[in-house]
Scaffold this motif. Structure first.
Motif, short mmCIF file in Angstrom:
data_model
loop_
_atom_site.label_atom_id
_atom_site.label_comp_id
_atom_site.label_asym_id
_atom_site.label_seq_id
_atom_site.Cartn_x
_atom_site.Cartn_y
_atom_site.Cartn_z
N GLU A 114 -33.02 31.37 -9.93
CA GLU A 114 -33.82 30.78 -8.84
C GLU A 114 -32.95 30.10 -7.79
OE1 GLU A 114 -36.05 31.71 -12.24
OE2 GLU A 114 -34.37 30.27 -12.14
N THR A 115 -31.79 29.60 -8.18
CA THR A 115 -30.93 28.88 -7.23
C THR A 115 -29.73 29.72 -6.78
OG1 THR A 115 -29.55 27.90 -8.98
CG2 THR A 115 -31.53 26.68 -8.30
N LEU A 116 -29.68 30.97 -7.18
CA LEU A 116 -28.50 31.79 -6.93
C LEU A 116 -28.16 31.88 -5.44
CD1 LEU A 116 -26.26 33.67 -7.94
CD2 LEU A 116 -27.91 35.56 -7.83
N LEU A 117 -29.13 32.18 -4.61
CA LEU A 117 -28.86 32.33 -3.18
C LEU A 117 -28.33 31.02 -2.60
CD1 LEU A 117 -28.85 33.89 -0.56
CD2 LEU A 117 -31.31 33.39 -0.32
N GLU A 118 -28.98 29.93 -2.96
CA GLU A 118 -28.53 28.62 -2.46
C GLU A 118 -27.09 28.34 -2.87
OE1 GLU A 118 -29.11 24.00 -3.81
OE2 GLU A 118 -30.78 25.39 -4.17
N VAL A 119 -26.75 28.65 -4.11
CA VAL A 119 -25.40 28.40 -4.60
C VAL A 119 -24.39 29.31 -3.89
CG1 VAL A 119 -23.89 28.49 -6.63
CG2 VAL A 119 -26.20 27.53 -6.82
N MET A 120 -24.74 30.57 -3.69
CA MET A 120 -23.84 31.49 -2.99
C MET A 120 -23.52 30.99 -1.59
SD MET A 120 -24.76 35.45 -4.00
CE MET A 120 -26.41 35.45 -3.27
N LEU A 121 -24.46 30.32 -0.96
CA LEU A 121 -24.28 29.86 0.41
C LEU A 121 -23.52 28.54 0.52
CD1 LEU A 121 -27.80 30.81 1.76
CD2 LEU A 121 -25.63 31.66 2.69
N ARG A 122 -23.35 27.83 -0.57
CA ARG A 122 -22.68 26.54 -0.51
C ARG A 122 -21.23 26.72 -0.06
NH1 ARG A 122 -24.56 24.03 -6.29
NH2 ARG A 122 -26.78 23.75 -5.80
N GLU A 123 -20.83 25.86 0.86
CA GLU A 123 -19.49 25.96 1.44
C GLU A 123 -18.40 25.83 0.39
OE1 GLU A 123 -16.77 23.78 4.91
OE2 GLU A 123 -18.89 23.23 4.63
N GLU A 124 -18.63 24.99 -0.62
CA GLU A 124 -17.59 24.72 -1.62
C GLU A 124 -17.52 25.78 -2.71
OE1 GLU A 124 -21.28 22.55 -3.17
OE2 GLU A 124 -20.37 23.06 -1.23
N VAL A 125 -18.48 26.71 -2.73
CA VAL A 125 -18.50 27.76 -3.75
C VAL A 125 -17.79 29.00 -3.21
CG1 VAL A 125 -19.98 29.34 -5.07
CG2 VAL A 125 -20.58 26.91 -4.88
N THR A 126 -16.79 29.45 -3.94
CA THR A 126 -16.08 30.68 -3.57
C THR A 126 -16.82 31.88 -4.14
OG1 THR A 126 -13.97 29.49 -3.61
CG2 THR A 126 -13.88 31.89 -3.62
N LEU A 127 -17.26 32.75 -3.25
CA LEU A 127 -18.06 33.92 -3.62
C LEU A 127 -17.19 35.16 -3.58
CD1 LEU A 127 -20.82 35.31 -4.16
CD2 LEU A 127 -21.17 35.32 -1.67
N GLY A 128 -17.16 35.90 -4.67
CA GLY A 128 -16.34 37.10 -4.73
C GLY A 128 -17.17 38.36 -4.91
N THR A 129 -16.66 39.45 -4.35
CA THR A 129 -17.25 40.78 -4.54
C THR A 129 -16.12 41.78 -4.69
OG1 THR A 129 -17.32 41.56 -2.23
CG2 THR A 129 -19.14 40.14 -2.98
N SER A 130 -16.48 43.00 -4.98
CA SER A 130 -15.53 44.08 -4.90
C SER A 130 -15.46 44.56 -3.44
CB SER A 130 -15.92 45.21 -5.84
OG SER A 130 -14.84 46.12 -6.00
N THR A 131 -14.67 45.58 -3.17
CA THR A 131 -14.39 46.00 -1.81
C THR A 131 -15.32 47.12 -1.36
OG1 THR A 131 -12.05 45.47 -2.19
CG2 THR A 131 -12.57 46.83 -0.27
N PRO A 132 -16.20 46.86 -0.37
CA PRO A 132 -17.10 47.92 0.10
C PRO A 132 -16.32 49.16 0.56
CG PRO A 132 -17.74 45.79 0.98
CD PRO A 132 -16.40 45.59 0.33
N LYS A 133 -16.96 50.29 0.44
CA LYS A 133 -16.43 51.62 0.79
C LYS A 133 -15.45 52.13 -0.25
CE LYS A 133 -17.18 51.13 5.75
NZ LYS A 133 -16.58 51.20 7.11
N ALA A 134 -14.51 51.28 -0.68
CA ALA A 134 -13.58 51.70 -1.73
C ALA A 134 -14.26 51.69 -3.09
CB ALA A 134 -12.35 50.80 -1.74
N ASP A 135 -15.13 50.72 -3.32
CA ASP A 135 -15.77 50.52 -4.61
C ASP A 135 -17.26 50.29 -4.39
OD1 ASP A 135 -16.63 49.79 -7.11
OD2 ASP A 135 -15.15 48.23 -7.43
N PRO A 136 -18.13 51.15 -4.93
CA PRO A 136 -19.57 50.98 -4.72
C PRO A 136 -20.10 49.61 -5.11
CG PRO A 136 -19.15 53.15 -5.62
CD PRO A 136 -17.83 52.40 -5.65
#
Length: 260
Positions: A114-136
């Motif tokens: 329920e709070t995932l989006l809010e947490v992802m947007l927090r300035e102090e939270v580092t959000l990681g993903t894989s690399t678009p186009k190279a990795d689906p």
């Protein structure tokens, strides 16, 4: 299916041919554990050697386009094998499994679906993903961002930490996603749920957070038999779609398709 196309099925492989033949499987990194086991099972049943290469699907596609001798390609999306088919490198493309995204969170980070989006947007939270186009996986993460009203903010703040040609590699023996979060490179990392489960097996304190339905993104995995593949490669592709092959995928958390 492919065995019929080539006029040779699993049972049609002669003993001498099977012993001499080598099959090359290129597959998405998220399939390493599951298809590694499927390949071993197939080898034991058929007496064929299966040589496996795992990595980001987009980069694997580029290697095939550059002339590397893959015979079967299992991608974490349908697009990369479809591009190979359109360019005349093989076919047909067949859906063989499904996956979905989860969030892998650092120990102690207060986050729920329920709070995932809010947490992802927090300035102090580092959000990681894989690399678009190279990795689906990165493409799916960015598709998740597009389901929000803050897509551009999320894209800008996210760090593409895995799946790219220049991405840092995890130390030997480490799960990539466990290492990324455990080493502090990301507080929250969007990856396949199957990857998150394997990461938590390595670092038990990591949290797996389900994506709420409004932001959920599904992942369709596509399989293609490449040009000039040997009969054994067709048999392997069919085995991945068979009941035993699909059962192994299910054990690793993939949603399976109708087994042959």
């Amino acid at each position: 299916m492919w065995a019929r196309i080539l006029g040779a099925g699993i049972m049609a492989l002669g003993v001498g041919t099977a012993q001499a033949e080598e099959v090359t499987l290129y597959a998405a990194g998220s399939l390493k554990a599951a298809l590694g086991e499927v390949a071993e099972d197939f080898s034991e049943r058929q007496g064929l050697t299966v040589v496996t290469q795992f990595g980001p699907s987009g980069l694997m596609r580029e290697r095939i386009e550059a002339g590397e001798a893959a015979q079967v390609f299992a991608s974490a999306n349908m697009r990369h094998p479809a591009l190979l088919e359109a360019a005349g490198h093989g076919g047909p493309v067949t859906l063989f499994a499904r996956n979905k995204l989860c969030a892998l969170a650092a120990p102690g980070l207060a986050v729920t679906p329920e709070t995932l989006l809010e947490v992802m947007l927090r300035e102090e939270v580092t959000l990681g993903t894989s690399t678009p186009k190279a990795d689906p996986s990165g493409d799916y993460a960015f598709a998740l961002f597009e389901k929000t009203d803050q897509a551009e903010s999320l894209k800008e703040k996210s760090r593409q930490l895995t799946g790219g040609a220049a991405s840092a590699k995890a130390p030997g023996g480490r799960n990539t996603y466990a290492w990324v979060v455990d080493s502090g490179q990301a507080d929250l990392f969007l990856t396949y749920c199957t990857n998150a489960v394997l990461a938590k097996k390595e670092v038990a304190d990591l949290q797996i957070v389900q994506i709420p339905e409004a932001l959920a993104v599904g992942a369709d995995y596509g399989l293609i038999l490449l040009d000039e593949a040997a009969p054994g490669a067709a048999a392997l592709a069919d085995y991945i779609l068979s009941e035993p092959g699909q059962a192994v995928l299910a054990q690793y958390g993939f949603e399976t398709v109708n087994a042959r």
